[in-house]
Design a protein around this motif. Structure first.
Motif, short mmCIF file in Angstrom:
data_model
loop_
_atom_site.label_atom_id
_atom_site.label_comp_id
_atom_site.label_asym_id
_atom_site.label_seq_id
_atom_site.Cartn_x
_atom_site.Cartn_y
_atom_site.Cartn_z
N VAL A 25 0.84 -1.20 0.00
CA VAL A 25 0.00 0.00 0.00
C VAL A 25 0.87 1.25 0.00
CG1 VAL A 25 -1.64 1.35 1.40
CG2 VAL A 25 -2.00 -1.10 1.07
N PHE A 26 1.91 1.26 0.83
CA PHE A 26 2.76 2.44 0.90
C PHE A 26 3.54 2.64 -0.40
CE2 PHE A 26 6.61 4.81 2.13
CZ PHE A 26 5.99 5.98 2.55
N ALA A 27 4.02 1.56 -0.99
CA ALA A 27 4.73 1.66 -2.27
C ALA A 27 3.80 2.23 -3.34
CB ALA A 27 5.30 0.31 -2.69
N MET A 28 2.54 1.81 -3.32
CA MET A 28 1.57 2.36 -4.28
C MET A 28 1.38 3.86 -4.06
SD MET A 28 0.81 0.11 -6.45
CE MET A 28 -0.43 1.07 -7.27
N LEU A 29 1.36 4.29 -2.81
CA LEU A 29 1.25 5.72 -2.51
C LEU A 29 2.45 6.47 -3.09
CD1 LEU A 29 -0.05 8.14 -0.99
CD2 LEU A 29 1.35 7.47 0.97
N LEU A 30 3.65 5.92 -2.92
CA LEU A 30 4.85 6.55 -3.49
C LEU A 30 4.79 6.59 -5.01
CD1 LEU A 30 7.65 5.02 -1.24
CD2 LEU A 30 6.76 7.36 -1.17
N ILE A 31 4.31 5.52 -5.60
CA ILE A 31 4.19 5.46 -7.06
C ILE A 31 3.21 6.53 -7.55
CG2 ILE A 31 3.30 4.04 -8.95
CD1 ILE A 31 4.61 1.61 -7.40
N ILE A 32 2.08 6.66 -6.87
CA ILE A 32 1.10 7.69 -7.24
C ILE A 32 1.71 9.08 -7.09
CG2 ILE A 32 -1.08 8.78 -6.52
CD1 ILE A 32 -2.06 5.86 -5.87
N MET A 33 2.48 9.29 -6.01
CA MET A 33 3.14 10.59 -5.83
C MET A 33 4.13 10.87 -6.97
SD MET A 33 3.78 10.72 -1.71
CE MET A 33 4.79 12.17 -1.81
N LEU A 34 4.88 9.85 -7.38
CA LEU A 34 5.83 10.02 -8.49
C LEU A 34 5.10 10.35 -9.78
CD1 LEU A 34 8.68 9.91 -9.68
CD2 LEU A 34 8.38 7.44 -9.95
N LEU A 35 4.01 9.64 -10.05
CA LEU A 35 3.24 9.90 -11.26
C LEU A 35 2.61 11.29 -11.24
CD1 LEU A 35 1.61 6.40 -11.77
CD2 LEU A 35 3.46 7.42 -13.12
N MET A 36 2.11 11.70 -10.08
CA MET A 36 1.51 13.04 -9.97
C MET A 36 2.59 14.11 -10.15
SD MET A 36 -1.64 12.49 -9.71
CE MET A 36 -2.28 14.09 -9.33
N THR A 37 3.77 13.87 -9.58
CA THR A 37 4.87 14.80 -9.77
C THR A 37 5.24 14.90 -11.24
OG1 THR A 37 5.71 14.27 -7.57
CG2 THR A 37 7.23 15.34 -9.07
N HIS A 38 5.20 13.78 -11.92
CA HIS A 38 5.51 13.77 -13.35
C HIS A 38 4.45 14.53 -14.15
CE1 HIS A 38 6.95 12.53 -17.23
NE2 HIS A 38 5.82 11.92 -17.51
N ILE A 39 3.20 14.29 -13.83
CA ILE A 39 2.10 14.95 -14.55
C ILE A 39 2.16 16.47 -14.35
CG2 ILE A 39 -0.42 15.24 -14.62
CD1 ILE A 39 -0.57 12.18 -13.98
N PHE A 40 2.44 16.88 -13.12
CA PHE A 40 2.47 18.31 -12.79
C PHE A 40 3.91 18.82 -12.64
CE2 PHE A 40 -1.59 16.72 -11.03
CZ PHE A 40 -2.46 17.45 -11.82
N ARG A 41 4.82 18.29 -13.44
CA ARG A 41 6.24 18.59 -13.26
C ARG A 41 6.58 20.06 -13.46
NH1 ARG A 41 6.07 15.38 -17.74
NH2 ARG A 41 6.65 16.34 -19.71
N GLU A 42 5.84 20.77 -14.25
CA GLU A 42 6.13 22.19 -14.46
C GLU A 42 6.03 22.97 -13.16
OE1 GLU A 42 7.37 23.30 -17.28
OE2 GLU A 42 7.14 21.29 -18.11
N THR A 43 5.05 22.65 -12.35
CA THR A 43 4.88 23.37 -11.08
C THR A 43 5.60 22.68 -9.93
OG1 THR A 43 2.80 22.18 -10.67
CG2 THR A 43 2.65 24.34 -11.73
N MET A 44 5.92 21.39 -10.07
CA MET A 44 6.51 20.63 -8.97
C MET A 44 8.04 20.58 -9.02
SD MET A 44 3.88 19.61 -7.29
CE MET A 44 3.98 18.09 -6.39
N MET A 45 8.66 20.90 -10.13
CA MET A 45 10.10 20.72 -10.30
C MET A 45 10.90 21.46 -9.22
SD MET A 45 11.88 18.81 -12.14
CE MET A 45 11.87 18.50 -13.87
N GLU A 46 10.46 22.65 -8.85
CA GLU A 46 11.19 23.43 -7.85
C GLU A 46 10.98 22.88 -6.44
OE1 GLU A 46 8.69 25.28 -9.79
OE2 GLU A 46 10.15 25.29 -11.39
N LYS A 47 9.96 22.07 -6.25
CA LYS A 47 9.62 21.56 -4.92
C LYS A 47 10.17 20.15 -4.69
CE LYS A 47 5.48 24.31 -4.56
NZ LYS A 47 5.07 24.93 -5.75
#
Length: 179
Positions: A25-47
């Motif tokens: 479950v936790f690995a899936m949460l990390l995977i979702i966070m990575l995918l969301m970071t990728h999708i919104f990378r323009e706004t997330m890159m600095e964070k």
């Protein structure tokens, strides 16, 4: 005959069942966070640094939850430090294995362009520090080796394992109970 309760031996729900479920479950949460970071990378890159701290904070919380669940469901509320530590360690290693394999797949198939973006950011960072071209090129040799799919796999595997051990030590101090 009176049998003595063995603190090191789980009595209830199998410990690995709880650990593996929570790690998945936790690995899936990390995977979702990575995918969301990728999708919104323009706004997330600095964070990026903030995201890493959030991941490690969530890892600590997940280790504690897993240790508490194992203590209550496998050890009848009593779990020594060694069992708490091994529980957190197994959890951390499973998460690191699952997440690093996904990271490898991610950087091969989904977001290979991110590796070049990371190289560019690293190079700009070195130049902003006022390094000479020779120093930048020397630094970029390491960056170019690290920012590959296999390099990211290794960094995630060892990074999560290393910080997971430290966080597990901390969590075990609070979740281990001998009475």
């Amino acid at each position: 005959m009176d049998e003595q309760f063995d603190l090191d031996k789980p009595q209830g729900t199998p410990r690995f069942k709880i650990i593996s479920r929570n790690a998945g479950v936790f690995a899936m949460l990390l995977i979702i966070m990575l995918l969301m970071t990728h999708i919104f990378r323009e706004t997330m890159m600095e964070k990026n640094t903030l995201i890493s701290w959030v991941e490690y904070g969530l890892l600590l919380i997940a280790i504690i939850i897993t240790q508490l669940q194992v203590r209550e469901n496998s050890y009848n509320g009593i779990m020594p430090f060694g069992s708490a530590f091994s529980t957190g360690l197994i959890f951390t290693l499973l998460v690191a294995a699952i997440y690093s394999v996904f990271t490898l797949i991610f950087f091969i198939a989904i977001g290979p362009e991110l590796l070049q973006d990371m190289r560019t950011i690293a190079e700009n960072s070195l130049r902003e520090k006022g390094m000479s071209d020779e120093e930048v090129q020397a630094g970029m040799k390491f960056v170019n080796m690290s920012f590959t799919p296999v390099g990211m796999f290794i960094m995630v595997l060892f990074g999560f394992s290393f910080f997971g051990v430290i966080l597990t030590l901390i969590a075990s101090l609070f979740t281990g109970r001998t009475r």
